[in-house]
Write an enzyme that holds these catalytic residues in place. Structure first.
Site, PDB file in Angstrom:
ATOM      1  N   GLN A 162      -1.839  -5.952  -4.707  1.00 39.09           N
ATOM      2  CA  GLN A 162      -0.184  -6.529  -6.516  1.00 39.09           C
ATOM      3  C   GLN A 162       0.249  -7.766  -5.179  1.00 39.09           C
ATOM      4  O   GLN A 162       0.830  -7.398  -3.872  1.00 39.09           O
ATOM      5  CB  GLN A 162      -0.220  -5.601  -6.814  1.00 39.09           C
ATOM      6  CG  GLN A 162       0.823  -6.461  -7.869  1.00 39.09           C
ATOM      7  CD  GLN A 162       1.106  -4.795  -9.119  1.00 39.09           C
ATOM      8  OE1 GLN A 162       0.382  -4.172  -8.866  1.00 39.09           O
ATOM      9  NE2 GLN A 162       1.607  -5.217  -9.760  1.00 39.09           N
ATOM     10  N   SER A 175      -3.926  -1.208  -1.368  1.00 35.57           N
ATOM     11  CA  SER A 175      -3.390  -0.177  -2.679  1.00 35.57           C
ATOM     12  C   SER A 175      -4.576  -0.444  -3.966  1.00 35.57           C
ATOM     13  O   SER A 175      -5.443   0.145  -3.976  1.00 35.57           O
ATOM     14  CB  SER A 175      -2.191  -0.608  -3.037  1.00 35.57           C
ATOM     15  OG  SER A 175      -1.205   0.415  -4.116  1.00 35.57           O
ATOM     16  N   LEU A 176      -4.086  -0.971  -4.196  1.00 33.18           N
ATOM     17  CA  LEU A 176      -5.021  -1.354  -5.720  1.00 33.18           C
ATOM     18  C   LEU A 176      -6.591  -1.965  -5.276  1.00 33.18           C
ATOM     19  O   LEU A 176      -7.428  -1.800  -5.963  1.00 33.18           O
ATOM     20  CB  LEU A 176      -4.936  -2.256  -7.166  1.00 33.18           C
ATOM     21  CG  LEU A 176      -4.679  -3.346  -6.762  1.00 33.18           C
ATOM     22  CD1 LEU A 176      -5.746  -3.886  -7.579  1.00 33.18           C
ATOM     23  CD2 LEU A 176      -3.616  -4.106  -7.370  1.00 33.18           C
ATOM     24  N   ARG A 231      -3.362   2.537 -14.914  1.00 33.35           N
ATOM     25  CA  ARG A 231      -2.477   3.030 -13.131  1.00 33.35           C
ATOM     26  C   ARG A 231      -1.202   2.188 -13.264  1.00 33.35           C
ATOM     27  O   ARG A 231       0.011   2.093 -13.076  1.00 33.35           O
ATOM     28  CB  ARG A 231      -3.223   2.967 -12.114  1.00 33.35           C
ATOM     29  CG  ARG A 231      -2.794   2.806 -10.433  1.00 33.35           C
ATOM     30  CD  ARG A 231      -3.407   2.670  -9.845  1.00 33.35           C
ATOM     31  NE  ARG A 231      -3.309   2.783  -8.141  1.00 33.35           N
ATOM     32  CZ  ARG A 231      -2.359   2.170  -7.216  1.00 33.35           C
ATOM     33  NH1 ARG A 231      -2.592   0.795  -7.962  1.00 33.35           N
ATOM     34  NH2 ARG A 231      -2.029   1.998  -5.887  1.00 33.35           N
ATOM     35  N   HIS A 282       4.419   3.325  -4.399  1.00 32.24           N
ATOM     36  CA  HIS A 282       4.424   4.547  -3.259  1.00 32.24           C
ATOM     37  C   HIS A 282       5.328   5.238  -2.998  1.00 32.24           C
ATOM     38  O   HIS A 282       5.799   5.396  -1.748  1.00 32.24           O
ATOM     39  CB  HIS A 282       3.787   3.447  -1.897  1.00 32.24           C
ATOM     40  CG  HIS A 282       2.363   3.163  -2.740  1.00 32.24           C
ATOM     41  ND1 HIS A 282       1.389   3.320  -2.523  1.00 32.24           N
ATOM     42  CD2 HIS A 282       1.817   1.852  -3.464  1.00 32.24           C
ATOM     43  CE1 HIS A 282       0.043   2.674  -3.237  1.00 32.24           C
ATOM     44  NE2 HIS A 282       0.626   1.516  -3.433  1.00 32.24           N
ATOM     45  N   GLN A 305      -2.687   8.798  -2.658  1.00 28.05           N
ATOM     46  CA  GLN A 305      -2.080   7.172  -2.724  1.00 28.05           C
ATOM     47  C   GLN A 305      -0.708   6.594  -3.651  1.00 28.05           C
ATOM     48  O   GLN A 305      -0.025   5.770  -2.973  1.00 28.05           O
ATOM     49  CB  GLN A 305      -3.526   6.463  -3.308  1.00 28.05           C
ATOM     50  CG  GLN A 305      -3.312   5.197  -2.124  1.00 28.05           C
ATOM     51  CD  GLN A 305      -3.868   3.795  -3.509  1.00 28.05           C
ATOM     52  OE1 GLN A 305      -3.169   3.850  -4.257  1.00 28.05           O
ATOM     53  NE2 GLN A 305      -5.109   3.137  -3.347  1.00 28.05           N
TER      54      GLN A 305
END
Length: 313
Positions: A10, A95-96, A120, A204, A253
């Protein structure tokens, strides 16, 4: 040459993403149409036309970045003969982007990836109330120093290392008061730069616990296949191939640190000497060049980039 494909997270989204590829290649259009069908709306139109503030929403940016990356990958496969199993040693995503990597590797379908990322994004947004959390970037210190600053700032609140991006870039996440204390502590310790980030939630960190549980429930309903090539998990900075281990890493995660610096170094130690960032933007390319300057790194996201990629047929 030993290649790794890496997929952005992102912040790399931008209006117009994927449009040139979709106009030039049917393989890209098919991916975007599949994502649109999975979500029951025209995410591709939002990607092409904006507005920026709507595209930037976590629930939109996450599946959009995945869609743009996989559209690019499908074009590379069709136009340049790229075969992940034959030509690529491993995959990773920030991440994503880990979901993108898993979809690329055949662990999850594009449809499941789109739906999981939509959920998510919504779950992460909902986990912390408006104004409750914050994130800050520290430029200069290593992860250990940043972690010590976070621990000192936490007091009775939450302040944790969210991203170890490498090259002296560490992102902290937690309750707003604690993160603001961390910025003040860092500035008092001579950290080159410490700034609050304009984000919609404290990603996170342990405040994302409710989102982690939501993702566990969602992932339990999705069939996972072993990836055709190893995928490096953010929280492990190591490759995972077992579906249950992948599921657990994706859940961890949500609240855990994105160990990007360690992941890149682990891939280099395993023999990778060329990194290809697939999709929108060049953020990961820049990080790789600073983490592992001996490795080659480049971004592929436009028809021109595809044309410049070597023909592997």
């Amino acid at each position: 040459m030993t290649r790794a494909c890496i997929f952005p997270g992102q912040g790399s989204q931008s209006v117009g993403m994927g449009r040139a590829l979709a106009e030039a290649f049917p393989q890209a259009r098919l991916v975007l149409e599949e994502v649109d069908a999975a979500l029951g709306e025209s995410l591709s139109r939002l990607m092409f036309e904006g507005p920026t503030d709507t595209l930037t929403l976590t629930t939109n940016a996450q599946p959009a970045l995945m869609a743009a990356s996989l559209a690019t990958l499908r074009v590379l496969e069709a136009e340049r003969g790229l075969d992940l199993k034959r030509d690529v040693a491993c995959l990773a995503g920030h991440s994503l982007g880990e979901y993108t990597a898993l979809a690329a590797a055949g662990t999850i379908t594009i449809t499941d990836a789109a739906r999981l990322l939509r959920l998510r994004g919504a779950a992460m947004q909902k986990a912390a109330g408006p104004g409750q959390g914050a994130m800050a970037a520290l430029i200069g210190p290593d992860a250990e120093t940043a972690g010590a600053i976070a621990a000192e700032a936490a007091e009775a609140d939450v302040c944790e290392v969210a991203n170890d991006n490498g090259a002296g870039q560490v992102v902290l996440s937690g309750t707003r008061a604690a993160v603001e204390r961390a910025v003040a502590i860092a500035q008092g310790r001579g950290v080159k730069r410490a700034v609050m980030l304009n984000v919609s939630a404290p990603f996170h960190c342990s405040l994302m616990g409710p989102a982690a549980e939501a993702m566990r429930a969602a992932l339990d309903g999705v069939q996972l296949q072993p990836p055709v090539v190893p995928v490096y998990a953010n929280v492990l900075a190591a490759p995972v191939t077992d579906p249950e281990a992948i599921r657990n890493a994706l859940v961890a995660q949500v609240t855990g640190t994105v160990r990007w610096r360690e992941s890149v170094l682990a891939m280099v130690a395993a023999g990778v000497d060329s990194f290809h960032e697939i999709g929108t933007g060049k953020v990961l390319t820049g990080l790789v060049k600073r983490i592992a300057p001996e490795a080659k790194a480049g971004a592929i996201g436009t028809p021109e980039d595809v044309a410049a990629f070597p023909d592997l047929r």
